[in-house]
Design an enzyme around this catalytic site. Sequence first.
Site, PDB file in Angstrom:
ATOM      1  CB  VAL A  90      -0.885  -0.308   1.110  1.00 53.57           C
ATOM      2  CG1 VAL A  90      -1.303   1.381   1.256  1.00 53.57           C
ATOM      3  CG2 VAL A  90      -1.946  -1.320   1.475  1.00 53.57           C
ATOM      4  CD  GLU A 123       7.661  -8.350   2.541  1.00 55.34           C
ATOM      5  OE1 GLU A 123       6.860  -6.969   1.991  1.00 55.34           O
ATOM      6  OE2 GLU A 123       7.952  -8.797   1.717  1.00 55.34           O
ATOM      7  CB  CYS A 150      13.059  -4.745   1.128  1.00 58.61           C
ATOM      8  SG  CYS A 150      11.708  -3.902   2.746  1.00 58.61           S
TER       9      CYS A 150
HETATM   10  N1  THU Z   1       7.915  -3.438  -1.050  1.00 59.66           N
HETATM   11  C1  THU Z   1       7.168  -4.613  -0.488  1.00 59.66           C
HETATM   12  O1  THU Z   1       5.788  -4.823  -0.569  1.00 59.66           O
HETATM   13  N2  THU Z   1       7.050  -5.357  -0.494  1.00 59.66           N
HETATM   14  C2  THU Z   1       9.156  -5.546  -0.511  1.00 59.66           C
HETATM   15  O2  THU Z   1       9.524  -6.440   0.989  1.00 59.66           O
HETATM   16  C3  THU Z   1       9.690  -5.171  -1.148  1.00 59.66           C
HETATM   17  C4  THU Z   1       9.448  -3.755  -1.436  1.00 59.66           C
HETATM   18  C5  THU Z   1       6.825  -2.937  -2.470  1.00 59.66           C
HETATM   19  C6  THU Z   1       6.813  -1.341  -1.747  1.00 59.66           C
HETATM   20  C7  THU Z   1       7.005  -0.666  -2.797  1.00 59.66           C
HETATM   21  O3  THU Z   1       5.179  -0.519  -2.992  1.00 59.66           O
HETATM   22  C8  THU Z   1       7.284  -1.223  -5.303  1.00 59.66           C
HETATM   23  O4  THU Z   1       7.335  -3.171  -3.701  1.00 59.66           O
HETATM   24  C9  THU Z   1       8.241  -1.067  -5.054  1.00 59.66           C
HETATM   25  O5  THU Z   1       9.613  -1.015  -4.200  1.00 59.66           O
END
Ligand code: THU
Length: 160
Positions: free
Chosen positions: A71, A83, A114
């Site tokens: 989001v 997550e 990440c």
């Molecule tokens: N993103 C995630 O939802 N989880 C992660 O572990 C890495 C990044 C999302 C955040 C952002 O909305 C998009 O990926 C691009 O970075």
Amino acid sequence: MSGTVSGRHAREEPGRAPEASGATPPADEDWAILVAAARTVRDRSYSPYSRYPVGAAARTDSGRIVTGCNVENASFGPTLGAECGVLSQLHATGGGRITALVCVDAADVPILPCGRCRQLLVDHADPETPVLSPEGPIALGELLPHQWKLTEPTQHGRRA
Ligand code: THU
């Protein structure tokens, strides 16, 4: 909508209090079921800024599947990773521990969490907990070694 998905590991109703944690990850985790749940929730992602939708799905030690999507926010910094949604749903539906996790991108490829999300997961999963990568499952402890945990304060730690 409960947001939970029943699968062949389901052993209780969503929302019921889970049994004690500490279960080892199921060796027979059906990744296809988790991937399918992650894809479904990914399609509800709010990601107009990056246009990078992410869906995540985790098995819990009570057999539930909990899911989340990213989001985003106009000021970028407060963006919630998929997550984060998983962890919110984990506790909103009864708590417990995560025993397996997968995140997928728009191409249905498993992506690894990440760094921030790895640390978020550490409170709710064991170092042995498998996280699906394109090459297969990788233990959370391998993704984030030397995990930060608040245990006993060191001599330089908290005041009494
Ligand atoms: N993103 C995630 O939802 N989880 C992660 O572990 C890495 C990044 C999302 C955040 C952002 O909305 C998009 O990926 C691009 O970075």
